[in-house]
Design an enzyme around this catalytic site. Structure first.
Site, PDB file in Angstrom:
ATOM      1  N   THR A 669       0.782  -1.273   0.089  1.00  0.00           N
ATOM      2  CA  THR A 669       0.059   0.039  -0.047  1.00  0.00           C
ATOM      3  C   THR A 669       0.861   1.311  -0.033  1.00  0.00           C
ATOM      4  O   THR A 669       0.372   2.076  -0.458  1.00  0.00           O
ATOM      5  CB  THR A 669      -0.956  -0.081   1.156  1.00  0.00           C
ATOM      6  N   LYS A 673       0.612   5.190  -1.809  1.00  0.00           N
ATOM      7  CA  LYS A 673       0.597   6.574  -1.172  1.00  0.00           C
ATOM      8  C   LYS A 673       1.577   7.492  -2.182  1.00  0.00           C
ATOM      9  O   LYS A 673       1.388   8.630  -2.109  1.00  0.00           O
ATOM     10  CB  LYS A 673       1.182   6.300   0.154  1.00  0.00           C
TER      11      LYS A 673
HETATM   12  C1  LIG Z   1       1.823   2.163   4.205  1.00  0.00           C
HETATM   13  C2  LIG Z   1       2.606   1.686   5.379  1.00  0.00           C
HETATM   14  C3  LIG Z   1       3.179   0.296   5.603  1.00  0.00           C
HETATM   15  C4  LIG Z   1       2.837  -0.701   4.288  1.00  0.00           C
HETATM   16  O1  LIG Z   1       4.156  -0.270   3.289  1.00  0.00           O
HETATM   17  P1  LIG Z   1       4.482  -1.143   2.159  1.00  0.00           P
HETATM   18  O2  LIG Z   1       5.337  -0.410   1.366  1.00  0.00           O
HETATM   19  O3  LIG Z   1       3.259  -1.648   1.407  1.00  0.00           O
HETATM   20  O4  LIG Z   1       5.064  -2.223   2.931  1.00  0.00           O
HETATM   21  C5  LIG Z   1       3.889   0.068   6.398  1.00  0.00           C
HETATM   22  N1  LIG Z   1       4.134   1.049   7.600  1.00  0.00           N
HETATM   23  C6  LIG Z   1       3.602   2.137   7.551  1.00  0.00           C
HETATM   24  C7  LIG Z   1       4.061   2.895   8.722  1.00  0.00           C
HETATM   25  C8  LIG Z   1       2.782   2.539   6.428  1.00  0.00           C
HETATM   26  O5  LIG Z   1       2.176   4.005   6.520  1.00  0.00           O
END
Ligand SMILES: *Cc1c(COP(=O)(O)O)cnc(C)c1O
Length: 825
Positions: A669, A673
Site C-alpha cells: 500500500t 501513497k
Molecule cells: C503504508 C505503510 C506501510 C506499508 O508499506 P508497504 O510499502 O506496502 O510495505 C507500513 N508501515 C507504515 C507506517 C505505513 O504507513
C-alpha cells in the site's frame, strides 16, 4: 423480542458553534475544567489535550447520531476484526475531516499556541506492524466516509510497536509509551466488559428436556474491557467506533492473600491478566507461535463476538437473522478462532443445531488472506489448543470431519487432496491450520491484489478452491486519499483544486481531470515546485536527525517499509554501492545527484533484516563522507519509521522503490501513497504494482525484473545464481567490496555470510535481478534529465490514483462480500 425498549429519538444537544471565538473559548474551558490547568502554567501537552477535547465535542453529536441511525434503520452492521490497527495520529485527521483545521489554527493562534506544534506532539498510535494494520486504519476511515455502519475490533495494547533507535548503525528496540500522557480520544466503557475464559475442561450435560450439550468450564478467567475511539469520515459523513479491548483481572487484588501478607501474590492475577494486552508482537510476516499470542487472539475474538451477539439479540431478539444483519470480516487469520467461538456460542450457549449454526456462521464470516509466505501461515499445536481452548478444539475437529466427508463424497478427493484441505496438519507434530479454518468457515475469501488472489488459487488454497470454487475473490487494497494526499500534502491539494476544482475531494476518480494538464509547462512547473517544498522539509529533517546535508535539487529515491529480505532493501543498497564505484571510476560523466532514503523497522529476532539496516548505515557513512563522490550520492537511514514519518517522507519522494521479488508482496500500500503524491515507481511486476502499471500505463512507471513465473521456475530448478554474478562485473565488484569489509573496516567479516547467501541460493533473486534493476535505474536517470517528461509522468501518476482509494476497495467489499447497498455512490 428485544430485551429492552430502545429510544431512537433521544433529544440531541445543541450542535456546538464552529466559530473561532467559540472554539477559543472552549479550548480555554477544557484547559481549565477538564485538564485543571491555568493557561499561564499550561504545558504543550495540556494544550494538546484541551484542543483534542474541543475537537472531539464536534464529533460526539455525529457519533451518537450515527449509532442511533443504525438502530433506527436496522441496517446491516460490519465488524472488522483485526489484531492490528496502525492508526497514527488522529487530531489532524479528525479536524480535517470535519473541516475545522483553519478555525482551530486561528483559535490557537489567538491563544499564542501553534497548531503544528501540537500536531507533532500527539503520540503516534502504532498498534500495528505495517501494511496489514495500516490497511485496517484506512478501511475504518473509508467505512465512515461511505456511511457504512461499522465497528473495528482490536486490542488496546499498552505498548504498541517498539520505538527504533540507532546505536552505531544497529537497530535497538525501546518500549513505546503512547499512553504516557493519557489518551483523550478514547472512552472507557466499563459497562461493556466480558468474561474471557481459558483452560479447564469440557463437561457433557443433559438438559431437563433430555438433550445433551457440551459445556466448557474454563479454570482461568479475566475481563475484556472496551475502550472506544470515534473514527470520523470525510466531511463528518458518519462517525464509527473503533472498539479496542483491554485485559483486566476479575478480582484486581486478592484480598485474602494481601491480608495474609503476600503482597506480591495478591497482585499476581492482576499482572497475569494485564499481560495479555501489554505488547504488540513485533514480527511482520512471520508467526510468533507463542502461547501469549494465541491468548491475545482468542481474547479479542471472544470479546468481540460476545459484544456482537449481545447487540444483535438486544435489537432483534433472535439469532436466525445474524447473516442478514451482521458481517464479520477477518483481517488475516489472527481472529480465525472466532469461527469456533461463534459455533460454541450458537450450539453450546444457545442450543442451536449444529448444521443450522454452521450455516449462520458461514453467512456471517468472511476472511482476507494477506500472505502466501509459508512462515506467515498461522498454525497452532493441537496440544496447545486442547489445553487452552479444549471446547474449541472439539469444535474444530467436528468442523473438519464435515469438511473431509464432503471432500471425499462430493468432490471425490484423493488422500493427498484430503490432507491439503484438512484443518489438521499431520506433518511433524499435529497442528491446526488457521487459514483452512478461516476458509471453510467463511462465505468469502479474498486476496488483496489481482496477482496475489490468482496465486492463492494456485498455491495455499488450491484444493479448497476446487472444493468451494465460488468463494475466492479479489479486493485490491487501497489507501485513504484524505490522510495520504489531502492531509499530508495540502500544497498539492491546493494546486490540484486550483486547476480542476474541488470535486476530486469528494470523488477521487475526478483526479483524472489532471491528465489534460500534464503537458502544460506552467502546471508542470507548479507541480514540481510543490514537490521541492516537501523535499526541503525532508532535507531539514534529515539534517536535524542525522546531521547529513542533502540538496533538495537531487533526485529523492525512497524505500520505506518493514525491512524484509523479500522486499529487497539489499538489492537497493548493493545498487547504491555499484553506483558509488561508477561515480568514482568515471567522475567526468553527467551523474544525476541522488539521495537514497531508507526507513523501516526489522523484527527484533530477524537477524538478516537487522544486518541489512547496519549495512545501509555503514554504506551511508562511507559514501556520504567520501569527497570523491562530490555529494552526487547520499545514503540515509531515518530511524523509527511510523505513520507520522511516512506522512513527511512520502510527499517528498521523486522515486518510489517497490522492488520485492515477484510473487512475494501480496499487494503493498506504500506504493499507492507515493503514486498519489506524484512519485514515479521503480518496481517489479508484483502485488498491486501490476495494477498500477495497468492504470498509469507503461510509459509512466519503470518496471524491471523477473516475473512471478520466472522466479518459480528458477527456484524449481535450483538454478545456481553464480552465473548471474559472473556475468555482471559491476555486481561482482559491489559484492566483493561489501563482503571484504570495505564498508565495515572495524569488522571485515560482518557481511560475508549475508553476501555469501547470494552466491549460494539467492532465494530472493537479488543477484539475478541486479542487472535489470541497474538498467532500470539508468532509465530513471535519463527520465530525470528530461525534466518536462518527468513532471508529466508524475502528474499522470497522481491523476490515475483513484483506483487505489480505499473507498473503492470498501465499496467492493460492501457489494460483493457484505451484501450492503452503498448510499452515496
Ligand atoms: C503504508 C505503510 C506501510 C506499508 O508499506 P508497504 O510499502 O506496502 O510495505 C507500513 N508501515 C507504515 C507506517 C505505513 O504507513
Amino acid at each position: 423480542m428485544p430485551q429492552k425498549p430502545i429510544v431512537y429519538d433521544a433529544p440531541t444537544p445543541e450542535p456546538r458553534a464552529v466559530t473561532v471565538e467559540a472554539l477559543q473559548a472552549e479550548i480555554l474551558e477544557k484547559l481549565t475544567y477538564s485538564i485543571g490547568k491555568d493557561p499561564i502554567v499550561a504545558r504543550r501537552h495540556d494544550w494538546l489535550a484541551a484542543t483534542i477535547y474541543a475537537v472531539r465535542d464536534r464529533i460526539m453529536d455525529r457519533w451518537m447520531e450515527s449509532s442511533r441511525d443504525t438502530w433506527r434503520t436496522s441496517n446491516k452492521r460490519v465488524y472488522y476484526l483485526s489484531l492490528e490497527f496502525l492508526i497514527g495520529r488522529l487530531m489532524r485527521d479528525a479536524m480535517s475531516n470535519v473541516g475545522l483545521m483553519d478555525t482551530v489554527r486561528e483559535a490557537l493562534n489567538n491563544l499564542n499556541v501553534e497548531l503544528d506544534d501540537l500536531i507533532d506532539l500527539e503520540p503516534d498510535a502504532a498498534l500495528g506492524n505495517g501494511g496489514l494494520g495500516r490497511l485496517a486504519a484506512c478501511f475504518m476511515e473509508s467505512m465512515s466516509t461511505l456511511q457504512i455502519p461499522a465497528y473495528g475490533y482490536g486490542i488496546r495494547y499498552a505498548h504498541g510497536l517498539f520505538r527504533q533507535e540507532m546505536s552505531e548503525g544497529w537497530q535497538v528496540e525501546l518500549p513505546e509509551d503512547w499512553l504516557a500522557h493519557g489518551n483523550p480520544w478514547e472512552f472507557e466503557r466499563r459497562e461493556s466488559a466480558y468474561e474471557i475464559g481459558f483452560g479447564g475442561h469440557v463437561e457433557p450435560v443433559t438438559d431437563p428436556d433430555g438433550t445433551l450439550r457440551q459445556e466448557w468450564r474454563p479454570n482461568d478467567h479475566l475481563l475484556a474491557v472496551a475502550y472506544d475511539t470515534p473514527i470520523v469520515g470525510w466531511r463528518g459523513a458518519r462517525v464509527n467506533t473503533l472498539r479496542l479491548w483491554s485485559a483486566q483481572p476479575i478480582d484486581p487484588i486478592l484480598l485474602d492473600k494481601f491480608n495474609s501478607g503476600d503482597h506480591i501474590g495478591a497482585l499476581e492475577e492482576s499482572s497475569r491478566a494485564e499481560a495479555i494486552t501489554r505488547v504488540l508482537y513485533p514480527a511482520d510476516a512471520t508467526v510468533a507461535g507463542q502461547e501469549l499470542r494465541l491468548r491475545q487472539e482468542f481474547f479479542f475474538s471472544s470479546a468481540s463476538l460476545q459484544d456482537i451477539v449481545r447487540r444483535h439479540l438486544q435489537q432483534y431478539g433472535d439469532l436466525g437473522s445474524l447473516p442478514d444483519k451482521v458481517a464479520v470480516q477477518l483481517n488475516d487469520t489472527h481472529p480465525a478462532i472466532a469461527i469456533a467461538e461463534m459455533m460454541r456460542i450458537l450450539v453450546d450457549l444457545n442450543g442451536m443445531r449444529w448444521a443450522e449454526a454452521w450455516k449462520l456462521t458461514r453467512g456471517v464470516f468472511s476472511y482476507t488472506n494477506h500472505t502466501l509466505l509459508p512462515e506467515a501461515l498461522e498454525s497452532w499445536p493441537v496440544a496447545l489448543l486442547e489445553r487452552l481452548l479444549p471446547r474449541h478444539m472439539q469444535i474444530i475437529y467436528a468442523i473438519n470431519a464435515d469438511v473431509l466427508t464432503e471432500a471425499r463424497q462430493r468432490a471425490k478427493f484423493d488422500d493427498q487432496q484430503i490432507a491439503n484441505v484438512s484443518l489438521i496438519d499431520e506433518h511433524g507434530g499435529r497442528r491446526v491450520r488457521m487459514g483452512q479454518l478461516a476458509f471453510v468457515g467463511s462465505h468469502s475469501i479474498n486476496g488483496v491484489s489481482a496477482l496475489h488472489t490468482e496465486l492463492m488459487k494456485q498455491t495455499v488454497f488450491a484444493d479448497l478452491h476446487k472444493l468451494y470454487p465460488e468463494r475466492i475473490n479479489n479486493k485490491t487494497n487501497g489507501i485513504t486519499p484524505r490522510r495520504w494526499l489531502m492531509q499530508c500534502n495540502p500544497g498539492l491539494t491546493r494546486l490540484i483544486t486550483e486547476r480542476i476544482g474541488p470535486d476530486f475531494l469528494d470523488d477521487i476518480d475526478k483526479l483524472r481531470g489532471l491528465d489534460a494538464h500534464a503537458d502544460d509547462p506552467t502546471f508542470q512547473e507548479q507541480f514540481a515546485r510543490v514537490k521541492t517544498v516537501k523535499k526541503a522539509r525532508l532535507a531539514k529533517l534529515i539534517k536535524d536527525r542525522l546531521g547529513v546535508t542533502v540538496s533538495e535539487g537531487a533526485l529523492f529515491d525512497v524505500q520505506i517499509k518493514r525491512i524484509h529480505e523479500y522486499k529487497r532493501q539489499l538489492l537497493n543498497i548493493i545498487q547504491a554501492v555499484a553506483a558509488y564505484d561508477e561515480i568514482r571510476a568515471h567522475p567526468e560523466k553527467d551523474w544525476v545527484p541522488r539521495v537514497k532514503v531508507f526507513a523501516g523497522k526489522a523484527a527484533p529476532s530477524y537477524w538478516n533484516a537487522k544486518l541489512i539496516i547496519k549495512l545501509i548505515n555503514d554504506v551511508g557513512k562511507v559514501i556520504n563522507n567520501d569527497p570523491a563522490v562530490r555529494g552526487l550520492l547520499k545514503v540515509v537511514f531515518l530511524p523509527n519509521y511510523n505513520v507520522s514519518v511516512a506522512e513527511i517522507i512520502v510527499p517528498a519522494a521523486d522515486l518510489s522503490e517497490q522492488i520485492s521479488t515477484a510473487g512475494m508482496e501480496a499487494s503493498g500500500t506504500g506504493n499507492m501513497k507515493f503514486m498519489a503524491n506524484g512519485a514515479i515507481t521503480i518496481g517489479t511486476m508484483d502485488g498491486a504494482n501490476v495494477e498500477m502499471h495497468k492504470e498509469v500505463g507503461a510509459d509512466n512507471i519503470v518496471i524491471f525484473g523477473l516475473s512471478t513465473e520466472q522466479v518459480a521456475e528458477k527456484r524449481a530448478k535450483s538454478e545456481v545464481p553464480r552465473a548471474a554474478i559472473d556475468r555482471s562485473p559491476r555486481l561482482k565488484e559491489a559484492l566483493d567490496s561489501i563482503a571484504s569489509g570495505v564498508f565495515s573496516p572495524d569488522d571485515p567479516n560482518r557481511y560475508r555470510d549475508l553476501i555469501g547467501g547470494l552466491y549460494d541460493h539467492d532465494w530472493f533473486m537479488v543477484a539475478r535481478d541486479f542487472d535489470s534493476y541497474s538498467a532500470a535505474q539508468r532509465q530513471v536517470d535519463a527520465l530525470w534529465l528530461d525534466r518536462a517528461r518527468w513532471n508529466r509522468m508524475a502528474i499522470h501518476n497522481t491523476a490515475r490514483v483513484g483506483f487505489f482509494s480505499s473507498d473503492r476497495t470498501i465499496r467492493q467489499y460492501a457489494e460483493d462480500i457484505w451484501g450492503l447497498a452503498i448510499a452515496n455512490q
